[in-house]
Design a protein around this motif. Structure first.
Motif, PDB file in Angstrom:
ATOM      1  N   ALA A  14      -9.351  60.962 -12.964  1.00 34.92           N
ATOM      2  CA  ALA A  14      -8.401  61.202 -13.685  1.00 34.92           C
ATOM      3  C   ALA A  14      -7.832  62.787 -13.736  1.00 34.92           C
ATOM      4  CB  ALA A  14      -8.900  60.833 -15.304  1.00 34.92           C
ATOM      5  N   ASN A  15      -6.456  62.875 -13.645  1.00 33.80           N
ATOM      6  CA  ASN A  15      -5.898  64.118 -13.686  1.00 33.80           C
ATOM      7  C   ASN A  15      -5.955  64.731 -12.071  1.00 33.80           C
ATOM      8  OD1 ASN A  15      -4.161  65.545 -15.444  1.00 33.80           O
ATOM      9  ND2 ASN A  15      -5.741  67.086 -15.538  1.00 33.80           N
ATOM     10  N   THR A  19      -2.727  60.954 -12.070  1.00 31.45           N
ATOM     11  CA  THR A  19      -2.093  61.966 -12.975  1.00 31.45           C
ATOM     12  C   THR A  19      -1.377  61.393 -13.988  1.00 31.45           C
ATOM     13  OG1 THR A  19      -0.322  62.117 -11.701  1.00 31.45           O
ATOM     14  CG2 THR A  19      -2.322  63.437 -11.042  1.00 31.45           C
ATOM     15  N   ALA A  20      -0.909  61.992 -14.851  1.00 28.97           N
ATOM     16  CA  ALA A  20      -0.093  61.623 -16.015  1.00 28.97           C
ATOM     17  C   ALA A  20       1.212  61.377 -15.442  1.00 28.97           C
ATOM     18  CB  ALA A  20       0.225  62.835 -17.161  1.00 28.97           C
ATOM     19  N   THR A  23       0.972  57.958 -13.567  1.00 33.47           N
ATOM     20  CA  THR A  23       0.915  56.956 -14.636  1.00 33.47           C
ATOM     21  C   THR A  23       2.194  56.613 -15.326  1.00 33.47           C
ATOM     22  OG1 THR A  23      -1.576  57.577 -15.101  1.00 33.47           O
ATOM     23  CG2 THR A  23      -0.204  56.307 -16.912  1.00 33.47           C
ATOM     24  N   SER A  56     -10.099  60.978 -21.022  1.00 30.31           N
ATOM     25  CA  SER A  56      -8.533  60.871 -20.238  1.00 30.31           C
ATOM     26  C   SER A  56      -7.790  59.932 -20.605  1.00 30.31           C
ATOM     27  CB  SER A  56      -8.927  60.896 -18.594  1.00 30.31           C
ATOM     28  OG  SER A  56      -9.794  59.621 -18.244  1.00 30.31           O
ATOM     29  N   LEU A  60      -3.594  59.735 -20.844  1.00 32.18           N
ATOM     30  CA  LEU A  60      -2.951  58.676 -20.000  1.00 32.18           C
ATOM     31  C   LEU A  60      -2.166  57.610 -20.693  1.00 32.18           C
ATOM     32  CD1 LEU A  60      -5.620  58.293 -17.160  1.00 32.18           C
ATOM     33  CD2 LEU A  60      -3.455  59.177 -17.005  1.00 32.18           C
ATOM     34  N   LEU A 101      -5.922  50.878 -19.654  1.00 35.99           N
ATOM     35  CA  LEU A 101      -6.481  52.059 -19.067  1.00 35.99           C
ATOM     36  C   LEU A 101      -8.130  51.921 -19.178  1.00 35.99           C
ATOM     37  CD1 LEU A 101      -3.825  54.101 -20.844  1.00 35.99           C
ATOM     38  CD2 LEU A 101      -4.162  54.282 -18.363  1.00 35.99           C
ATOM     39  N   ASN A 111     -10.507  57.090 -14.096  1.00 36.51           N
ATOM     40  CA  ASN A 111      -9.907  56.301 -14.658  1.00 36.51           C
ATOM     41  C   ASN A 111      -9.076  55.277 -14.086  1.00 36.51           C
ATOM     42  OD1 ASN A 111      -9.114  54.960 -17.279  1.00 36.51           O
ATOM     43  ND2 ASN A 111      -9.288  57.013 -18.268  1.00 36.51           N
ATOM     44  N   LEU A 113      -5.430  52.337 -13.912  1.00 36.49           N
ATOM     45  CA  LEU A 113      -4.444  51.810 -14.819  1.00 36.49           C
ATOM     46  C   LEU A 113      -4.028  50.252 -14.325  1.00 36.49           C
ATOM     47  CD1 LEU A 113      -1.541  52.027 -16.278  1.00 36.49           C
ATOM     48  CD2 LEU A 113      -0.556  52.881 -14.028  1.00 36.49           C
TER      49      LEU A 113
END
Length: 452
Positions: A14-15, A19-20, A23, A56, A60, A101, A111, A113
């Motif tokens: 995650a990140n 990443t945001a 996502t 996270s 997200l 998530l 993480n 999706l």
């Protein structure tokens, strides 16, 4: 860009990997693709969004909400709930899609999706590929079609989901669990509240571990990938047995009263016989992957049941079940699908059904699980070889044939090329562990010689 979607959604650190921005973009693309596919049927689309308790997941989730709402999709936030709960709510609420998530059994830095179609079903490869294509097109410059004003999606918290899901679990049980003492290990994950509540309402006395998620401790030395704590707790408390879930609670493994593991194959064997007695095992058939222990296949044959085997991955098990209407399937790892009551592997449901069988028969889990004998299984990874030639090498085929002749009907050989690395997995089962190791070692050498 390589394919983003794996066998269970998009997953990574995650990140860093997930990443945001990625996502948000994939959420927008999913809304566009599913709308174009006719899923929304001309009305305002609704999505159910849930997550596991990873830290996270907080940012997200915000990215998913931004992507969906900016695409005109109304969002119902159900909070921290297991993957099968989000799938169930997606179906029962008539939502157009669901989003989870979670990185399941992976360690906390990861993480994932995952998108679900209407009804709570996983997307097929074609839809995932279309989502990736649309995402990539817009990432490289094509503008989004953005609604404005009243066209943007609305977001609200849906707090009734917890009780709805627990009531569903209790409602499908064939009998209560009164008189049972059960240890539950929830992996500090998404079922930390759901599973204890369900087992308690069903009448069991419970002892819990792994029920204090803080966002950082999910799967940390506990849960279905680390059974040591559960084994010790079952013996210490004199419990009838223990149940372990993973981070998103789509898996279930068990431990009998002596502290011995009961894996997914054994759980399916127990449930298959229970379902047959209730005339719920359609076509007297169970679906499993090629990695299931040979002892499971032999047990099903002895009991007069049919075993259908698929490629590795619960999605392939589910596809086979849906295509032919089978009621029970799963994996050795503990993904068990009871299709009459769930659209995906459901660890809490599986554990409840297993407990119901123990309560109904009055037999111990150890006794019930003895319907099958796990044959010794040896797995060797052979790296730095050309995995693409596994099925075409004449020398390797000859080595496999010789191994199969030696093992006869009481053993099995399986060579599997890795889907992501230059290696081949050699799996051998035999009635005797020394024979399994010997044959596996010779086959590993043959793989190096033929494919190196």
């Amino acid at each position: 860009m390589g394919r983003l979607f794996g066998t269970d959604g998009v997953r990574g650190v995650a990140n860093a990997d997930l990443t945001a921005e990625l996502t948000l973009g994939l959420s927008v693309a999913a809304a566009h693709v599913l709308a174009e596919a006719g899923t929304f049927e001309g009305h305002r689309a609704t999505a159910v969004v849930g997550r596991d308790p990873r830290a996270s997941g907080e940012f997200l989730e915000a990215a998913v909400v931004a992507g969906l709402a900016s695409s005109g999709v109304d969002v119902l936030l159900v909070g921290v709930l297991p993957t099968p709960a989000v799938a169930y709510l997606t179906g029962v609420l008539g939502a157009d899609l669901g989003v989870v998530l979670s990185a399941s059994h992976n360690a906390m830095p990861d993480n994932g999706l995952k998108f679900l179609a209407r009804g709570g079903h996983k997307l097929d490869d074609e839809l995932e590929d279309r989502i990736e294509k649309v995402y990539e097109e817009h990432r490289t410059g094509a503008p989004w079609d953005r609604p404005t004003g009243s066209g943007v999606g609305r977001v609200r918290h849906y707090n009734e989901g917890f009780d709805q899901y627990v009531a569903h679990l209790i409602g499908v049980l064939p009998n209560r669990l009164d008189g049972l003492k059960i240890v539950l290990d929830e992996a500090h994950g998404a079922a930390a509240r759901v599973s204890p509540e369900a087992f308690s309402r069903a009448g069991a006395e419970i002892i819990t571990i792994g029920t204090d998620p803080n966002g950082l401790n999910i799967n940390d030395g506990c849960g279905s990938t680390h059974l040591g704590l559960l084994k010790a707790a079952v013996v210490e408390h004199g419990a009838d047995f223990g149940i372990a879930h993973d981070g998103d609670a789509d898996r279930c493994l068990a431990v009998d009263h002596t502290g011995e593991e009961v894996d997914g194959d054994q759980i399916m064997a127990v449930l298959a016989l229970a379902m047959r007695e209730r005339s719920a095992l359609r076509s007297d058939t169970v679906v499993a992957t090629v990695m299931s222990n040979l002892g499971f296949k032999l047990a099903m044959e002895r009991e007069g049941l049919t075993l259908v085997q698929t490629a590795v991955g619960d999605r392939y098990v589910l596809e086979e079940m849906k295509e032919h209407g089978y009621a029970l399937g799963g994996e050795q790892s503990g993904h068990v699908i009871i299709l009459d009551h769930a659209t995906t592997g459901d660890g809490t449901l599986t554990g409840l059904m297993l407990a119901a069988r123990v309560a109904d028969t009055g037999r111990t889990l150890k006794d019930l699980a003895s319907v099958m004998t796990r044959l010794p299984q040896v797995l060797i990874n052979v790296p730095d070889v050309d995995r693409t030639r596994v099925g075409t090498s004449a020398d390797l085929a000859a080595a496999v044939a010789e191994a199969e002749r030696e093992l006869g009907s009481t053993g099995r050989v399986l060579l599997r090329p890795s889907g992501t690395e230059p290696l081949v997995r050699v799996m051998v089962e035999a009635a005797d562990i020394d024979q399994a190791r010997s044959v596996a070692g010779r086959l590993a050498d043959a793989v190096k010689s033929a494919l190196g």
